[in-house]
Scaffold this motif. Structure first.
Motif, PDB file in Angstrom:
ATOM      1  N   GLN A 166     -10.917 -34.396 -12.201  1.00  0.00           N
ATOM      2  CA  GLN A 166     -11.338 -35.487 -11.305  1.00  0.00           C
ATOM      3  C   GLN A 166     -11.017 -36.843 -11.929  1.00  0.00           C
ATOM      4  O   GLN A 166     -11.818 -37.785 -11.896  1.00  0.00           O
ATOM      5  N   ASP A 167      -9.807 -36.966 -12.471  1.00  0.00           N
ATOM      6  CA  ASP A 167      -9.439 -38.175 -13.217  1.00  0.00           C
ATOM      7  C   ASP A 167      -9.427 -39.429 -12.350  1.00  0.00           C
ATOM      8  O   ASP A 167      -9.815 -40.509 -12.813  1.00  0.00           O
ATOM      9  N   ASP A 168      -8.977 -39.300 -11.090  1.00  0.00           N
ATOM     10  CA  ASP A 168      -8.940 -40.471 -10.213  1.00  0.00           C
ATOM     11  C   ASP A 168     -10.341 -41.005  -9.959  1.00  0.00           C
ATOM     12  O   ASP A 168     -10.580 -42.220  -9.979  1.00  0.00           O
ATOM     13  N   GLU A 171     -11.064 -32.760  -4.755  1.00  0.00           N
ATOM     14  CA  GLU A 171     -11.061 -31.400  -4.225  1.00  0.00           C
ATOM     15  C   GLU A 171     -11.414 -30.430  -5.339  1.00  0.00           C
ATOM     16  O   GLU A 171     -11.326 -30.763  -6.528  1.00  0.00           O
ATOM     17  N   SER A 172     -11.846 -29.256  -4.942  1.00  0.00           N
ATOM     18  CA  SER A 172     -12.178 -28.236  -5.928  1.00  0.00           C
ATOM     19  C   SER A 172     -10.909 -27.823  -6.671  1.00  0.00           C
ATOM     20  O   SER A 172      -9.843 -27.699  -6.054  1.00  0.00           O
ATOM     21  N   PRO A 173     -10.998 -27.623  -7.993  1.00  0.00           N
ATOM     22  CA  PRO A 173      -9.804 -27.230  -8.748  1.00  0.00           C
ATOM     23  C   PRO A 173      -9.282 -25.879  -8.289  1.00  0.00           C
ATOM     24  O   PRO A 173     -10.051 -24.959  -8.000  1.00  0.00           O
ATOM     25  N   THR A 187      -9.177 -24.093 -15.255  1.00  0.00           N
ATOM     26  CA  THR A 187      -9.970 -25.298 -15.040  1.00  0.00           C
ATOM     27  C   THR A 187     -11.348 -24.947 -14.482  1.00  0.00           C
ATOM     28  O   THR A 187     -12.372 -25.488 -14.919  1.00  0.00           O
ATOM     29  N   ARG A 188     -11.385 -24.030 -13.545  1.00  0.00           N
ATOM     30  CA  ARG A 188     -12.663 -23.615 -12.957  1.00  0.00           C
ATOM     31  C   ARG A 188     -13.554 -22.949 -14.013  1.00  0.00           C
ATOM     32  O   ARG A 188     -14.765 -23.163 -14.038  1.00  0.00           O
ATOM     33  N   ILE A 246     -17.328 -24.118 -15.292  1.00  0.00           N
ATOM     34  CA  ILE A 246     -18.472 -23.199 -15.354  1.00  0.00           C
ATOM     35  C   ILE A 246     -19.037 -23.142 -16.766  1.00  0.00           C
ATOM     36  O   ILE A 246     -20.255 -23.174 -16.971  1.00  0.00           O
ATOM     37  N   ARG A 247     -18.147 -23.066 -17.752  1.00  0.00           N
ATOM     38  CA  ARG A 247     -18.588 -22.957 -19.148  1.00  0.00           C
ATOM     39  C   ARG A 247     -19.417 -24.168 -19.557  1.00  0.00           C
ATOM     40  O   ARG A 247     -20.483 -24.046 -20.164  1.00  0.00           O
ATOM     41  N   ARG A 248     -18.948 -25.367 -19.216  1.00  0.00           N
ATOM     42  CA  ARG A 248     -19.668 -26.578 -19.617  1.00  0.00           C
ATOM     43  C   ARG A 248     -20.993 -26.712 -18.874  1.00  0.00           C
ATOM     44  O   ARG A 248     -22.003 -27.095 -19.469  1.00  0.00           O
ATOM     45  N   ARG A 249     -20.986 -26.403 -17.593  1.00  0.00           N
ATOM     46  CA  ARG A 249     -22.239 -26.514 -16.854  1.00  0.00           C
ATOM     47  C   ARG A 249     -23.259 -25.495 -17.351  1.00  0.00           C
ATOM     48  O   ARG A 249     -24.458 -25.801 -17.467  1.00  0.00           O
ATOM     49  N   ASP A 250     -22.795 -24.310 -17.661  1.00  0.00           N
ATOM     50  CA  ASP A 250     -23.694 -23.276 -18.171  1.00  0.00           C
ATOM     51  C   ASP A 250     -24.277 -23.692 -19.523  1.00  0.00           C
ATOM     52  O   ASP A 250     -25.475 -23.512 -19.782  1.00  0.00           O
ATOM     53  N   ALA A 251     -23.441 -24.276 -20.379  1.00  0.00           N
ATOM     54  CA  ALA A 251     -23.918 -24.729 -21.692  1.00  0.00           C
ATOM     55  C   ALA A 251     -24.956 -25.838 -21.529  1.00  0.00           C
ATOM     56  O   ALA A 251     -25.960 -25.874 -22.249  1.00  0.00           O
ATOM     57  N   TYR A 252     -24.731 -26.731 -20.577  1.00  0.00           N
ATOM     58  CA  TYR A 252     -25.685 -27.821 -20.317  1.00  0.00           C
ATOM     59  C   TYR A 252     -27.012 -27.266 -19.814  1.00  0.00           C
ATOM     60  O   TYR A 252     -28.085 -27.697 -20.254  1.00  0.00           O
ATOM     61  N   ASP A 253     -26.957 -26.294 -18.911  1.00  0.00           N
ATOM     62  CA  ASP A 253     -28.179 -25.737 -18.345  1.00  0.00           C
ATOM     63  C   ASP A 253     -28.972 -24.924 -19.371  1.00  0.00           C
ATOM     64  O   ASP A 253     -30.205 -24.915 -19.349  1.00  0.00           O
ATOM     65  N   ARG A 254     -28.274 -24.253 -20.294  1.00  0.00           N
ATOM     66  CA  ARG A 254     -28.969 -23.394 -21.259  1.00  0.00           C
ATOM     67  C   ARG A 254     -29.598 -24.191 -22.399  1.00  0.00           C
ATOM     68  O   ARG A 254     -30.683 -23.852 -22.864  1.00  0.00           O
TER      69      ARG A 254
END
Length: 339
Positions: A18-20, A205-207, A212-213, A217-225
């Motif tokens: 989502q660089d733009d 848009e969704s990747p 990339t997807r 998921i990996r980063r969001r999961d790490a943040y939530d845990r």
């Protein structure tokens, strides 16, 4: 060095892709005068996450303690605000959500007519616009916003002042904020008057890429845990970005733009048929903010080329003979004019 927080929004630097969108938000953080960001695209693509993450990494604002509109100095505190302690404190950059179902009183504030008439006091309950002053006002599904709230926001965006008038009584306060709107274009179009008020527009848009997807998921999961550990891991990256933004803010006024750049901006807008001069002015401000962010002493044609799609795509008239999307039309015209 600022210590990592143990709790807080998802780090801006940790957002995948989502660089733009991220660049547009950074540019408005450097120069709020650009006029805000409109983000159109799929749900769940990090729009609100980016707004909160950016606000969290920005330096805290200095404001009068207890001031309901975040006034920077004692002399700026409205006369109706009952502020007893005029000491200056630091507070996080405000991020305020404007829900679609909000009443006008909740947005602009409510004036207590009875108390004003019987006791002679300007009794005022500040609204969302007061809380958003010197920060961000975020509107999800902005294209579904009721017309009377759209008109209200247009007035405030133009003047930088919120004025509430009831029964001959008038209350006013500063209301300067970066407006960030998001929505799905399939659910309705935005009124042209409000669309033109956004400085920059981006499409997300969704990747489509599997790796990339997985990274998302990996980063969001790490943040939530383990939120504290994740924030600590990304603290240095956020602080580095904060330093770049602060440096760019200081350098902004010194970034030069010669007449050839002004001509490029004007020729682009004429070629695209954009109405008025807001396109040129936004294009120039965004290009100057990008130059400051990258540490360049002057705006170049490359800076103009890179910000042109986000500054101009939402200002184009519809062309029934051209089936290309607005981004494609801007990119094509940029290549023709700035070849």
């Amino acid at each position: 060095m600022t210590q990592p927080a143990t709790t807080g929004p998802f780090p801006f630097s940790a957002i995948v892709g989502q660089d733009d969108m991220k660049l547009a938000m950074i540019l408005t953080a450097i120069d709020p005068g650009i006029g805000g960001v409109l983000v159109f695209g799929d749900r769940g693509t990090g729009k609100s996450t980016a707004v909160r993450g950016l606000a969290a990494l920005l330096p805290p604002i200095k404001a009068v303690a207890g001031c309901p509109v975040n006034s920077a100095a004692e002399g700026d505190v409205p006369d109706w605000a009952q502020v007893h302690d005029h000491s200056i404190v630091e507070k996080p950059t405000p991020v305020v959500d404007l829900p679609l179902g909000a009443t006008e009183d909740r947005v602009v504030g409510a004036l207590d007519i009875e108390k004003a008439l019987t006791q002679g006091e300007k009794a005022f309950e500040p609204g969302l616009l007061a809380k958003a002053n010197r920060g961000y006002l975020y509107i999800d599904e902005v294209n579904l916003l009721e017309d009377h709230l759209v008109d209200l926001l247009l007035d405030v965006a133009q003047s930088g002042q919120n004025v509430v008038e009831r029964e001959g009584l008038s209350i006013r306060h500063a209301a300067r904020f970066v407006l960030v709107g998001s929505g799905n274009p399939e659910e309705g179009e935005l009124r042209p008057q409000l669309l033109d008020r956004f400085g920059l527009s981006v499409e997300v848009e969704s990747p489509k890429d599997i790796d990339t997807r997985i990274d998302v998921i990996r980063r969001r999961d790490a943040y939530d845990r383990d939120q504290a550990a994740f924030l600590a891991d990304w603290h240095d990256a956020d602080m580095t970005l904060r330093a770049r933004i602060v440096t760019a803010r200081d350098a902004l006024a010194r970034v030069d733009a010669d007449d050839s750049i002004l001509r490029d901006c004007a020729e682009l807008c004429i070629a695209l048929g954009s109405d008025g001069l807001r396109g040129e002015l936004t294009l120039l401000r965004a290009a100057r903010a990008l130059a400051a962010f990258e540490g360049d002493p002057a705006v170049t044609r490359d800076h103009v080329r890179r910000v042109a799609p986000s500054a101009l795509r939402h200002r184009l008239r519809r062309d029934p003979l051209d089936e290309a999307g607005t981004t494609t039309r801007v990119t094509r015209t940029v290549e023709e004019v700035l070849a």
